[in-house]
Design an enzyme around this catalytic site. Structure first.
Site, mmCIF file in Angstrom:
data_model
loop_
_atom_site.group_PDB
_atom_site.id
_atom_site.type_symbol
_atom_site.label_atom_id
_atom_site.label_comp_id
_atom_site.label_asym_id
_atom_site.label_seq_id
_atom_site.Cartn_x
_atom_site.Cartn_y
_atom_site.Cartn_z
ATOM 1 N N THR A 243 -13.303 64.112 3.630
ATOM 2 C CA THR A 243 -13.285 64.094 5.106
ATOM 3 C C THR A 243 -14.243 65.344 5.446
ATOM 4 O O THR A 243 -14.993 64.951 6.528
ATOM 5 C CB THR A 243 -12.117 64.243 5.718
ATOM 6 O OG1 THR A 243 -11.338 63.297 4.957
ATOM 7 C CG2 THR A 243 -12.037 63.776 7.119
ATOM 8 N N THR A 244 -14.196 66.543 5.052
ATOM 9 C CA THR A 244 -14.999 67.577 5.264
ATOM 10 C C THR A 244 -16.457 67.268 5.226
ATOM 11 O O THR A 244 -17.280 67.644 6.190
ATOM 12 C CB THR A 244 -14.515 68.754 4.659
ATOM 13 O OG1 THR A 244 -13.034 68.848 4.698
ATOM 14 C CG2 THR A 244 -15.233 70.157 5.231
ATOM 15 N N TYR B 26 -16.152 57.323 -1.820
ATOM 16 C CA TYR B 26 -16.846 58.696 -1.870
ATOM 17 C C TYR B 26 -17.641 58.923 -3.114
ATOM 18 O O TYR B 26 -18.768 59.668 -3.173
ATOM 19 C CB TYR B 26 -15.519 59.582 -2.332
ATOM 20 C CG TYR B 26 -15.964 61.079 -2.478
ATOM 21 C CD1 TYR B 26 -16.034 62.102 -1.393
ATOM 22 C CD2 TYR B 26 -15.986 61.482 -3.868
ATOM 23 C CE1 TYR B 26 -16.247 63.284 -1.638
ATOM 24 C CE2 TYR B 26 -16.270 62.954 -4.180
ATOM 25 C CZ TYR B 26 -16.479 63.928 -3.002
ATOM 26 O OH TYR B 26 -16.930 65.071 -3.185
ATOM 27 N N HIS C 117 -6.930 60.343 10.362
ATOM 28 C CA HIS C 117 -5.901 59.737 8.954
ATOM 29 C C HIS C 117 -5.219 58.893 9.268
ATOM 30 O O HIS C 117 -4.569 58.377 8.555
ATOM 31 C CB HIS C 117 -5.383 61.165 8.326
ATOM 32 C CG HIS C 117 -6.255 61.976 7.570
ATOM 33 N ND1 HIS C 117 -7.365 61.883 7.282
ATOM 34 C CD2 HIS C 117 -6.304 63.575 7.768
ATOM 35 C CE1 HIS C 117 -8.094 62.906 6.638
ATOM 36 N NE2 HIS C 117 -7.329 63.818 7.126
#
Length: 352
Positions: free
Chosen positions: A88-89, A236, A144
């Site tokens: 997420t970052t 990802y 989230h």
């Protein structure tokens, strides 16, 4: 001198904020959930409550309820969604940079002095604050929250949603490290020594923030299959392997495509370099800064920014999980995702 209309606007916003904070309906709903669902402790040694099929700590549950009732998306707002510790970052930084691409090389770029979590607020946390931490008129927020629990205002608005998922074995390991680094004060001292084996068992049972993990995945996967023009489902691992391709894909999807001139000037690569793990983790704000979690506008816990940067690698789980643990988690995931068309054994198809 402030105009009367401006004063009225401030009063209206203040009244709206006060009404929002003292919402008795939500307070009663929280009490109902807490009384009807026996709180269970997960890897974070904190009570988790089940709401609409997912486990939430009390602060996140409260934020979800408030968002469901009060959140109103901006026109053309982009929603970045993910399961915790799925990258997420990084994705926040990438999309923020895409939406402010004309400033990517400027020394005053916010991403050089602020953590991406400050630039892109979480709906269920920062939305509760009376004033945003950073207002650059960038219509981008993150969450989230599971797809089934998203505020109906988001679903009905047609907002573009970008969802990021990750190999659950890496999610588990990243979550374990994160929790141990965050909750290391006296109140949560037991977390420091929690065995990975225990965290593994909790995760397999679905007892994790926003868990079960596979249900979170499936909600967004099925929605993206039904509405691919509205929801972009990312892995990802794909984003790491083909960052340039996916940055351009994301930019096109959210309505911020790169012109040929911008591509020739290397804007895409500048964004990738700016948001790289190596660059972001080496910034002063990342090494020595901190952010706060808030509850009704009151700071409740500080988190050091370096907590959000560990390795950012694909497959680091191999350094922590046994072969048997990996096999068990793979089998659970295969069973849960059976028939959905979603798999972590092969990459998502790319449209070239």
């Amino acid at each position: 001198m402030e105009s009367s209309s401006s004063k009225m606007s401030h009063v209206s916003k203040r009244n709206e904020s006060e009404e929002y904070r003292s919402d008795s309906e939500i307070d009663n709903k929280l009490k109902e959930i807490m009384s009807s669902v026996l709180g269970k402790k997960g890897a974070a040694v904190t009570d988790l409550y089940q709401y609409e099929g997912f486990w939430c700590p009390l602060a996140r549950l409260e934020g979800t309820l408030r968002a469901q009732k009060h959140f109103k998306p901006q026109p053309n707002q982009v929603i970045l969604s993910s399961f915790p510790k799925s990258g997420t970052t990084w994705l926040k930084a990438l999309i923020f940079a895409i939406m402010t691409q004309s400033h990517v090389s400027e020394p005053t770029n916010p991403l050089l002095t602020r953590l991406s979590h400050e630039c892109v607020p979480f709906i269920e946390f920062d939305f509760r604050s009376s004033s945003p931490k950073l207002n650059l008129d960038v219509p981008l927020v993150a969450t989230h929250i599971s797809y089934t629990s998203l505020p109906k205002s988001i679903i009905n608005s047609g907002c573009k949603i970008v969802y990021l998922c990750r190999d659950p074995k890496d999610v588990l390991v990243s979550t374990w490290h994160f929790i141990r680094k965050v909750l290391v004060n006296e109140e949560f001292s037991a977390v420091r020594d929690i065995p990975l084996e225990d965290a593994f068992e909790f995760f397999c049972q679905g007892l994790s923030f926003c868990g079960p993990y596979w249900d979170h995945l499936l909600g967004y996967w099925r929605a993206s299959s039904e509405s691919p023009e509205r929801i972009l489902f990312l892995k990802y691992e794909d984003l790491k392997n083909e960052t340039g391709y996916w940055v351009k894909k994301i930019a096109q999807f959210i309505g911020y495509p790169f012109s040929l001139e911008e591509e020739d000037k290397g804007v895409v690569q500048k964004i990738i370099d700016l948001c790289s793990f190596e660059n972001m983790s080496s910034l002063e704000v990342s090494k020595n800064g901190m952010i706060w979690l808030e509850k009704n506008g009151v700071n409740t816990m500080e988190i050091k920014n370096n907590t959000f940067f560990r390795k950012g690698k694909v497959g680091d789980w191999k350094n922590h999980l046994t072969h048997e643990m990996a096999m068990q988690l793979d089998q659970i995931l295969e069973q849960k995702l059976s028939g959905s068309g979603l798999t972590f054994n092969v990459p998502l198809p790319s449209i070239r």
